[in-house]
Design a protein around this motif. Structure first.
Motif, PDB file in Angstrom:
ATOM      1  N   TRP A  50      -5.312   6.618   4.491  1.00 40.25           N
ATOM      2  CA  TRP A  50      -6.724   6.740   4.180  1.00 40.25           C
ATOM      3  C   TRP A  50      -7.513   5.497   4.560  1.00 40.25           C
ATOM      4  CZ3 TRP A  50      -9.046  10.994   3.853  1.00 40.25           C
ATOM      5  CH2 TRP A  50     -10.283  11.119   3.237  1.00 40.25           C
ATOM      6  N   ARG A  51      -6.901   4.307   4.369  1.00 41.28           N
ATOM      7  CA  ARG A  51      -7.640   3.064   4.565  1.00 41.28           C
ATOM      8  C   ARG A  51      -7.399   2.412   5.915  1.00 41.28           C
ATOM      9  NH1 ARG A  51      -9.398   1.202  -0.499  1.00 41.28           N
ATOM     10  NH2 ARG A  51     -10.529  -0.385   0.686  1.00 41.28           N
TER      11      ARG A  51
ATOM     12  N   ARG B  28      -2.541   5.553   0.847  1.00 41.10           N
ATOM     13  CA  ARG B  28      -3.567   4.535   1.063  1.00 41.10           C
ATOM     14  C   ARG B  28      -3.558   4.029   2.493  1.00 41.10           C
ATOM     15  NH1 ARG B  28      -6.433   2.372  -3.185  1.00 41.10           N
ATOM     16  NH2 ARG B  28      -6.907   0.360  -2.290  1.00 41.10           N
TER      17      ARG B  28
ATOM     18  N   ALA C 270       0.853  -1.183   0.000  1.00 40.67           N
ATOM     19  CA  ALA C 270       0.000   0.000   0.000  1.00 40.67           C
ATOM     20  C   ALA C 270       0.893   1.238   0.000  1.00 40.67           C
ATOM     21  CB  ALA C 270      -0.886   0.006   1.231  1.00 40.67           C
TER      22      ALA C 270
END
Lengths: 270, 309
Positions: free
Chosen positions: B223-224, B220, B216
């Motif tokens: 954000w995730r 990301r 990732a």
């Protein structure tokens, strides 16, 4: 061969350190500027002329500053003592019990002063004292301010005391009870000494919020009941001299000192 | 003889239960003080909001809904006709916008700061917390005053810019919307950083490592993984900034200079020079209703779900 990738410090995010630095500059820049300029010898607030303690001397000779400091101390000390005592009792009464009906309601009442916007509390308290003065002719003078401050100091004093009680090891209490110590003795010899850091931390926070309060005091205060924040407010409505910087610096130092003390007390227990 | 210890034990348990019951009463002084001097005053302004204004402040004991009608409409003195007057409503909308903008900017600045704090070694973290806590507890009037000294026409920024001959006339910053927004951001930033930090401190960084192992990108991961895990802290922080910012009084008083009001100043004005206590009471209650709705929505959305912070 396995695909390699450059080693990453997984915790790092680019630019976050810069943001943290910006926050610190934003939070401390204005305070530091104010403090530095309180040492200015010139007459203009933000025009540097040289280092001197002149404006501190002016402040200490100001009779209005004396009476404001005296009022502030009377109000803050009384409100701190009363609110800390009430908060200590409440914290014990709400942690050392089996959950009872109404415990949630009691908790909400204690925290109510934190949830109501300060300006609403201010006008409500003003209306309350105006009503009892009009209906019963009761005017407690500075007592009005002490009562108003005590109310919003209670939840601030309550929080660290409760946190301390919840962290405490109940087996000590039970051991004392097993050795036939009466409940009062258990409380005085076991619970209370262990609770002292929580009480001190709560008292420090109560003192700070009372000492610093402006909004509620401004609306509730009667004529002549000037506290230090009100004194500063009166100063900035006139052409200002650096005296206001000196007094502001004194106020900030008191809060910073008490926060640091409260922080160190609560940290030592861990 | 054999029964005795058992009996003593149950007596003791009985005594403990009694003590626990007595302990409940210990909370009564605090509750009484807050009920009498905190809740009764709120009930009084509720009653006041349905009365008529006295000529010199205070109230006249005649039932009236004028305070609520006047919130939206203006009554013509001669004909008694009502016309829509959105002045108060606009101040409420302005205040909501100020509070929202403050919340967003505090989040943008506060999240990276809290994340940075949470990724420091343990001993450094405590100092960071102290650094953010100090402004939290410092006198807001004095802190706002410090901002005023810096941004006013004769203030530090203009003084420096003029000495450097970058500008010939001071840039007006004080008594503008910008000044209020800056003041609110400055006042409530710690309210955002502290709950965010409390949430991020508990983040399991093995999840972050796992995400990197699965290739990732940093963005990301943030954000995730990081943001979803710290959502409770984000919500709490936003609420802790939005609510006091909505009811702000000191900041617009000093940095708005009476020209740019927020709800808090409007309410205070009715009890001061406006001499319309019922109107002020109704405005205060409308503010409180807004705050309670926000709190209620928060409680409903957080209870019953597993939380991280």
């Amino acid at each position: 061969m396995a695909r390699t990738r450059p080693p990453v410090d997984t915790k790092q995010q680019p630019g976050f350190a810069t943001m943290a630095a910006i926050c610190l500059v934003l939070l401390y820049g204005p305070i530091l500027v104010l403090m530095v300029f309180s040492l200015n010898s010139g007459k203009i607030v933000m025009h540097w002329e040289g280092v001197s303690l002149h404006w501190y001397a002016v402040a200490f000779q100001d009779a209005d500053f004396h009476s404001a400091a005296k009022n502030t101390m009377i109000i803050a000390v009384t409100a701190t003592v009363v609110s800390t005592a009430a908060a200590t009792l409440a914290a014990i009464g709400m942690t050392r019990v089996r959950p009872w009906k109404g415990l949630t309601a009691a908790f909400m009442v204690i925290n109510l002063p934190l949830m109501v916007p300060e300006i609403v509390t201010a006008v409500a308290t003003l209306s309350f004292f105006a009503l009892i003065a009009g209906a019963f002719g009761i005017n407690l003078g500075i007592g009005n301010l002490i009562i108003a401050h005590t109310v919003f100091c209670i939840p601030f004093a309550y929080m660290p005391i409760r946190a301390r009680l919840e962290d405490m090891d109940l087996t000590l209490d039970h051991a004392a009870a097993d050795l036939y110590a009466p409940p009062w003795k258990t409380f005085r010899r076991i619970t209370l000494p262990l609770l002292v850091p929580g009480i001190m931390s709560g008292a420090a926070l109560a003192f700070i919020v009372s000492f610093d309060d402006f909004t509620i005091t401004q609306l509730v205060a009667g004529p002549g009941q000037t506290t230090l924040p009100l004194f500063i407010w009166n100063q900035i409505r006139r052409p200002m001299t650096p005296e206001v910087n000196a007094i502001s610096t004194i106020l900030l130092s008191v809060s910073i000192l008490l926060v640091a003390v409260s922080f160190l007390i609560t940290r030592r227990r861990r | 003889m054999v029964d005795l210890p058992v009996q003593a034990g149950s007596l003791e348990a009985e005594a403990r239960k009694d003590a626990a019951r007595r302990n409940r009463l210990l909370s009564s002084p605090a509750i009484l003080i807050i009920a009498l001097f905190g809740i009764v005053p709120l009930l009084i302004i509720l009653v006041y909001s349905f009365l008529e204004a006295g000529p010199y402040g205070g109230v006249v004991w005649h039932f009236s809904t004028d305070a609520y009608v006047n919130f939206l409409f203006q009554q013509d003195i001669f004909s008694g006709a009502l016309t829509f007057a959105p002045a108060f409503l606009l101040i409420y909308l302005r205040s909501v916008l100020f509070a929202l903008a403050t919340t967003v900017v505090c989040l943008i600045l506060g999240f990276p700061t809290a994340y940075f704090m949470a990724t420091r070694p343990q001993h450094q973290r405590n100092w960071w917390v102290l650094l953010i806590t100090i402004p939290f507890w410092s006198n807001l009037l004095v802190r706002t005053l410090a901002v005023m000294f810096i941004i006013r026409d004769e203030g530090l920024i203009n003084d420096i810019l003029m000495r450097l001959h970058l500008i010939s006339r001071p840039i007006t910053m004080l008594y503008t919307n910008f000044a209020i927004e800056l003041g609110l951001l400055y006042a409530f930033l710690p309210f955002m950083v502290l709950p965010l930090y409390a949430s991020l401190e508990k983040l399991d960084f093995r999840l972050v490592e796992a995400a990197y192992d699965l290739y990732a990108t940093r963005w990301r991961v943030l954000w995730r993984v990081v943001i979803p895990a710290s959502l409770p802290g984000i919500v709490a922080g936003c609420l802790l900034v939005f609510i006091p910012a909505l009811g702000a009084y000191v900041t617009p008083l000093i940095l708005g200079g009476g020209k740019h009001m927020m709800i808090g100043n409007l309410i205070a004005q009715q009890f001061g020079s406006g001499r319309n206590w019922p109107l002020g009471s109704s405005q205060a209650l409308i503010l409180m209703a807004a705050v309670l709705i926000a709190l209620f929505a928060y409680v409903r959305n957080t209870t019953g779900k597993p939380t991280n912070g």
